[in-house]
Design an enzyme around this catalytic site. Structure first.
Site, PDB file in Angstrom:
ATOM      1  N   TYR A 148       0.830  -1.212   0.000  1.00  0.00           N
ATOM      2  CA  TYR A 148       0.000   0.000   0.000  1.00  0.00           C
ATOM      3  C   TYR A 148       0.861   1.257   0.000  1.00  0.00           C
ATOM      4  O   TYR A 148       0.655   2.170  -0.815  1.00  0.00           O
ATOM      5  CB  TYR A 148      -0.916   0.006   1.224  1.00  0.00           C
ATOM      6  N   LYS A 152       1.235   4.306  -2.851  1.00  0.00           N
ATOM      7  CA  LYS A 152       0.964   5.724  -2.609  1.00  0.00           C
ATOM      8  C   LYS A 152       2.188   6.583  -2.901  1.00  0.00           C
ATOM      9  O   LYS A 152       2.065   7.727  -3.356  1.00  0.00           O
ATOM     10  CB  LYS A 152       0.484   5.927  -1.168  1.00  0.00           C
TER      11      LYS A 152
END
Length: 276
Positions: A148, A152
């Site tokens: 994750y 990002k």
């Protein structure tokens, strides 16, 4: 005066996208509220000027169909695109399911790029705005969140490149470095199930996604971001949410050992790990 329009990805009830759709609707915009499953956007369909669209940002045919709908509804213009759709995956790097990590990238990275490409002509025609929901997670190596957080990081950087590339075309790009905001992303994350031979089995019960995720209320975040997209001047990196001050202003000056300690302290259970 021509009514402005906004398309928001990831508008499932309880999340940032849903709150943004409500706020833009209050401001009088025509809102295209999208979700992979439109039945999950809740009460949005009962609001005036809200059009629910099925949109899977990993499916080119779904993206093309959504673009065709918006084109027909607006005469070929889109004033604001908010790339919000995203998924979470918790797992130590050594135990990561590569297929699941790649699917996360399909949503969090390639989905943003594919959606932006599909609506680019409409945005250029409108001299519009793209708001990419990045995250301070992309600047923080939190244990168990490599997939994750790296996605990002990729979006934070891609968004800034896009800002430079779209500026000559009259389109503003906002890279929204988001901190803690109340949403359903943790509740929607799947349970962590470690392999039998994982080095981290002793803390498996402690490293599950949190159902008590807290932060800035989503409606307050939505009010702020709506202002930024409509002010006619904001561009580049903007910061909002819990812990953004720490990451932006304090983190760069902390010694590595202290920054590491703070990251581990914010990762449930990881601090219990003992050296082999």
């Amino acid at each position: 005066m021509t009514q402005k329009s906004v398309l928001i990805t990831g508008c499932s009830e309880g999340g940032i996208g849903h709150a943004l759709a409500v706020e833009y609707q209050k401001r009088g915009l025509k809102v295209f509220a999208t979700a992979r499953n439109p039945s999950k956007i809740g009460d949005l369909t009962s609001l005036p000027n809200v059009i629910a669209i099925a949109l899977d940002v990993t499916d080119p045919s779904s993206i093309a169909a959504a673009a065709k709908t918006v084109d027909a509804e607006t005469g070929g213009k889109l004033d604001i695109l908010v790339n919000n759709a995203g998924v979470m995956y918790h797992m130590p790097v050594l135990d990561m399911d590569i297929a699941k990590a790649k699917q996360l990238y399909e949503v969090n990275v390639w989905g943003v790029i594919s959606t932006t490409q599909a609506f680019a002509d409409m945005l250029v025609k409108a001299k519009g705005v793209v708001a990419n929901i990045g995250s301070i997670a992309g600047l923080s190596p939190l244990p168990l969140q490599a997939a994750y957080n790296s996605s990002k990081s990729a979006i934070n950087n891609t968004s800034e490149v896009l800002r430079l590339e779209l500026a000559p075309l009259g389109v503003r790009v906002l890279t929204v470095l988001t901190g803690g905001v109340t949403s359903e992303i943790e509740n929607n994350a799947e349970k962590v199930v470690l392999p039998e031979n994982s080095y981290y089995r002793s803390i498996e019960k402690d490293i599950q996604p949190s159902s008590n995720w807290t932060g800035l209320p989503a409606d307050k975040y939505a009010e702020w971001l709506t202002d930024k997209t409509l002010d006619g001047k904001s561009t580049g990196q903007i910061w909002k949410g819990e812990s953004t001050g720490l990451v932006r202003w304090v983190g760069p000056f902390l010694p590595q050992w202290l920054f590491d300690y703070l990251l581990i302290a914010h990762t449930k259970g990881f601090g219990k790990m003992q050296p082999l």
